[in-house]
Each structure stands twice: as structure tokens, then as C-alpha cells.
Design an enzyme around this catalytic site. Structure first.
Site, short mmCIF file in Angstrom:
data_model
loop_
_atom_site.label_atom_id
_atom_site.label_comp_id
_atom_site.label_asym_id
_atom_site.label_seq_id
_atom_site.Cartn_x
_atom_site.Cartn_y
_atom_site.Cartn_z
N ASP A 290 -12.29 -9.11 4.58
CA ASP A 290 -13.62 -9.10 3.97
C ASP A 290 -14.23 -10.50 3.98
O ASP A 290 -15.43 -10.67 4.21
CB ASP A 290 -13.58 -8.58 2.52
CG ASP A 290 -13.82 -7.07 2.45
OD1 ASP A 290 -13.49 -6.36 3.42
OD2 ASP A 290 -14.35 -6.60 1.42
N ASP B 12 -6.33 -6.93 4.02
CA ASP B 12 -7.49 -6.26 3.42
C ASP B 12 -8.43 -7.31 2.85
O ASP B 12 -9.64 -7.29 3.08
CB ASP B 12 -7.00 -5.30 2.32
CG ASP B 12 -8.16 -4.64 1.60
OD1 ASP B 12 -9.08 -4.16 2.29
OD2 ASP B 12 -8.15 -4.62 0.35
N LYS C 184 3.14 -15.23 1.63
CA LYS C 184 3.28 -15.92 0.34
C LYS C 184 4.77 -16.22 0.17
O LYS C 184 5.42 -15.82 -0.80
CB LYS C 184 2.72 -15.03 -0.79
CG LYS C 184 2.60 -15.70 -2.15
CD LYS C 184 1.54 -16.79 -2.21
CE LYS C 184 1.57 -17.50 -3.56
NZ LYS C 184 0.62 -18.65 -3.62
N TYR D 136 0.82 -1.21 0.00
CA TYR D 136 0.00 0.00 0.00
C TYR D 136 0.85 1.26 0.00
O TYR D 136 0.41 2.32 -0.46
CB TYR D 136 -0.91 0.04 1.23
CG TYR D 136 -2.24 -0.64 1.05
CD1 TYR D 136 -2.33 -1.93 0.54
CD2 TYR D 136 -3.42 0.01 1.40
CE1 TYR D 136 -3.56 -2.55 0.39
CE2 TYR D 136 -4.65 -0.60 1.27
CZ TYR D 136 -4.71 -1.88 0.76
OH TYR D 136 -5.93 -2.48 0.62
N ASP E 153 -3.06 -18.22 -0.12
CA ASP E 153 -4.11 -18.91 -0.88
C ASP E 153 -4.74 -20.01 -0.02
O ASP E 153 -5.96 -20.17 0.02
CB ASP E 153 -3.58 -19.45 -2.22
CG ASP E 153 -2.28 -20.22 -2.10
OD1 ASP E 153 -1.66 -20.22 -1.01
OD2 ASP E 153 -1.86 -20.84 -3.10
#
Ligand code: IPM
Ligand code: MG
Length: 360
Positions: A247, A243, A187, A137, A219
Site C-alpha cells: 500500500d 500487504d 523482522k 494470514y 521498519d
């Protein structure tokens, strides 16, 4: 001394819900001094910038910031650095709010509102700790360039070890007070920055022998979240993965309209906001769910204002109104609407206020 709270209502349903959250706080008989400031789309309209310097200064001076939500289609075509979201990111980095706490807690009466089978989510109580002021970000270089080979978009995924250590400590401390399990998400099979993440989190773990640590690739973590979410206690991850995963976690609990969040710096100052956005499609219709913002106010009382009793009273009142069957549209499953009472934003907030346990 009164607690100094800076209220930033923002745009869309953020601005619509905020007065109700403030009403809940005022009903507590705790001493507050509320100050108001613009940020986001409304600040672009009023002051020509998403984060006016006066707003940042007021945030620095406050004990805590309570934020609605920012953004909307009206400002969607502006360049990235002039958009409402830039105000939010500027406030996060300006206050150094590096630790973002996003609890996903399933209130038992809402088990049917989840998109997963209710037995998979019954009693779900997990906490995502998202790094909030670094990673892709904020990484440099960034931008879109044009040369004779065509256009090129660049963002940079970067973490230095101090950024990882400080957020890892927050996550381990929280895990130590909960079910003592920390899942760090990265990752590391592809991205070096997250190999460092994994290494540093493992090093910090040495100071927390009572907390079990596991590492998951992002993942796999996404898959596990929708397969068997109750395996998680505290999940620690970087800015972008956090982020996305938050959700998903939010939806497990029935609705994005239920989830609060806290963003903390090392001075204990914090900004508190719902995980949901401005929902322009339903703004101004008195149908938005105010509970995520009301629960964010409860987190503010707990984490920045040291009013744990008052926080608990709000949380009990929210659980109580859900038990009574009150539902805003987002948490009203069409199938069994019979015993439930559809209510609007203001009625839901009124009910929370009426259900507040008395101050001790
Ligand atoms: C969130 C939001 C923000 C983010 C946006 C609005 C910049 O999605 O808080 O999760 O990506 O951090
Ligand atoms: Mg988000």
C-alpha cells in the site's frame, strides 16, 4: 485455442470497473472465452457463502482469473470466516497462488500526483513479491477464546522452508531479468520465523550469483520506501509485511487506483486483481479509476496467457491516455488541473480502447 478467463467482478467499484476491463480485452483481437462467477459480498448475498464451491471449481478450470475487488460495509459485521475477504483468501490458497507480484511503476505524467516530491519518485519502477498463501494470514492456531482470565486473541506467524524457497525463487528469477537487486524484508531481530526467512533466502541466493541480495528489517524498509524509494528493484517479503508495504509503494505512484497485481502458482495459473479495494464511498458514481484493473488484465496476458504483445499494447495505451492528460479524480492534483481533463470511469476506458496500438 481461446484463452479461458474466469471473470469475478466482486463488489463495489470492482463490479463497476470490470465490464470496462473486459471491453479492453475484447478490443485486442485476441481469442478469449469469458466465464463469470460470484465471490465476496455478492456471493454471500446470492449463495450464503463468500466462496461458492462452483466459483473455486471454475477458477481451477480457467487459464486465468480476473478479479475486481471484494468487501464492503454491508458485510463488515459478519464473523471473520464468513466475510467477503475470506472468499479472496480461500481462492488464493485454493489455487495455491503463493507468489504475489505487485509492481509499483510511476507513469511519468503522474509524478505530481505522488505524495512525495516528484524528483524522489520520477521513473520509479519497483516490484514487490509478497508471499500470499502462508505466514500469519493462514497460521494455526488462530482465533479468539474466552476463559476466566478474559478474552484472548491468537494468530500464528509460521513459515516452513519450502514455502520460503519457492517464493524466493520467483523473486530471484524476476530480479535477474530486471536490475538484479533483491531486497528481502523481515523482522529477524525479533521474530524467529523471519530469522528462518532470512537464512533460507540467503541459501537460495547461492543459485543467483548475478543478483545482489540485501536484507532489511521491515521498519527500516517502510522508512526507506518513503525516504528514497528508487533504491529498490525487487522487494521480497512475507504475507503481512507485503500487504502493508505494497500500500505504501502504491501511494508513491500517485494513487492506489493505478496498481495492478498478479498472484501465481507453480503451474503458471494466476489470479489478477487491482491492489485497491471496493471503495464503497465512490461506488456506482462513474468516478473510479479503471486503470489498475486494466493493467491487471495486461499482467494476465503476460504471465498466464503468453500474449506479451497484447500486454504491451494495453500498457502503451494506458501510458498514452495519461500523456493526453486524461485523469480520473484520484490522479487529478487540484493544483494543476488546467491542462488536464477530468474523466469518469467509462470515458477513461473508452480512451484506452481508442489508444490501443493495432495488433501486429
Ligand atoms: C490485499 C488486501 C487483502 C489482503 C484483504 C482484502 C484480505 O488488503 O490484497 O492487499 O490483506 O491480502
Ligand atoms: Mg492490502
Amino acid at each position: 485455442m481461446a484463452h479461458r478467463v474466469l471473470v469475478i467482478p466482486g463488489d463495489g467499484i470492482g463490479a463497476e470497473i470490470m465490464p470496462h476491463a473486459v471491453r479492453v480485452l475484447q478490443a485486442l483481437r485476441v481469442d478469449f472465452e469469458f466465464d463469470y462467477a460470484d465471490m465476496g459480498g455478492c456471493a454471500i448475498d446470492e449463495h450464503g457463502t463468500p466462496l461458492p464451491p462452483a466459483t473455486l471449481a471454475a477458477a481451477h478450470a480457467a487459464d486465468a482469473v480476473l478479479l475486481g475487488a471484494v468487501g464492503g460495509p454491508k458485510w463488515d459485521d459478519l464473523p471473520t470466516d464468513k466475510r467477503p475477504e475470506k472468499g479472496l483468501l480461500g481462492l488464493r490458497s485454493g489455487l495455491d497462488l503463493f507468489a504475489n507480484l505487485r509492481p509499483a511503476l510511476l507513469f511519468p505524467p503522474l509524478a505530481d500526483a505522488s505524495s512525495l516530491k516528484s524528483e524522489l519518485v520520477a521513473d520509479l519502477d519497483m516490484l514487490i513479491v509478497r508471499e500470499l498463501t502462508g505466514g500469519i494470514y493462514f497460521g494455526e492456531p488462530r482465533g479468539i477464546t474466552v476463559d476466566n482470565g478474559g478474552r484472548r486473541g491468537v494468530n500464528t506467524y509460521v513459515y516452513d522452508e519450502r514455502e520460503i524457497i519457492r517464493v524466493a525463487r520467483v523473486a530471484f528469477d524476476l530480479a535477474a531479468k530486471r536490475r538484479r537487486k533483491l531486497t528481502s524484508v523481515d523482522k529477524a531481530n525479533v521474530l524467529e520465523a523471519t530469522q528462518l526467512w532470512r537464512e533460507v533466502v540467503a541459501e537460495v541466493h547461492a543459485d543467483y550469483p548475478d543478483v545482489e541480495l540485501e536484507h532489511l528489517l521491515v521498519d527500516n524498509a517502510a522508512m526507506q520506501l518513503v525516504r528514497a524509494p528508487k533504491q529498490f528493484d525487487v522487494v521480497l517479503t512475507g504475507n503481512m509485511f507485503g500487504d502493508i508495504l505494497s500500500d505504501v509503494a502504491a501511494m508513491l505512484t500517485g494513487s492506489l487506483g493505478m496498481l495492478p497485481s498478479a498472484s501465481l502458482n507453480s503451474a503458471g495459473q494466476g489470479m489478477y486483481e487491482p491492489v485497491h479495494g471496493t471503495a464503497p464511498d465512490i461506488a456506482g458514481q462513474n468516478v473510479a479509476n479503471p486503470l489498475a484493473t486494466i493493467l491487471s488484465a495486461a499482467m494476465m496476458l503476460r504471465y498466464s496467457l503468453h500474449e506479451a504483445d497484447a500486454a504491451l499494447r494495453i500498457e502503451k495505451a494506458v501510458a498514452d491516455v495519461l500523456d493526453q492528460g486524461l485523469r480520473t479524480a484520484d490522479i487529478l492534483p487540484a493544483a494543476d488541473a488546467d491542462d488536464l481533463r477530468p474523466v469518469g470511469t467509462d470515458e477513461m476506458a473508452d480512451a484506452v480502447i481508442a489508444a490501443l496500438p493495432r495488433a501486429p
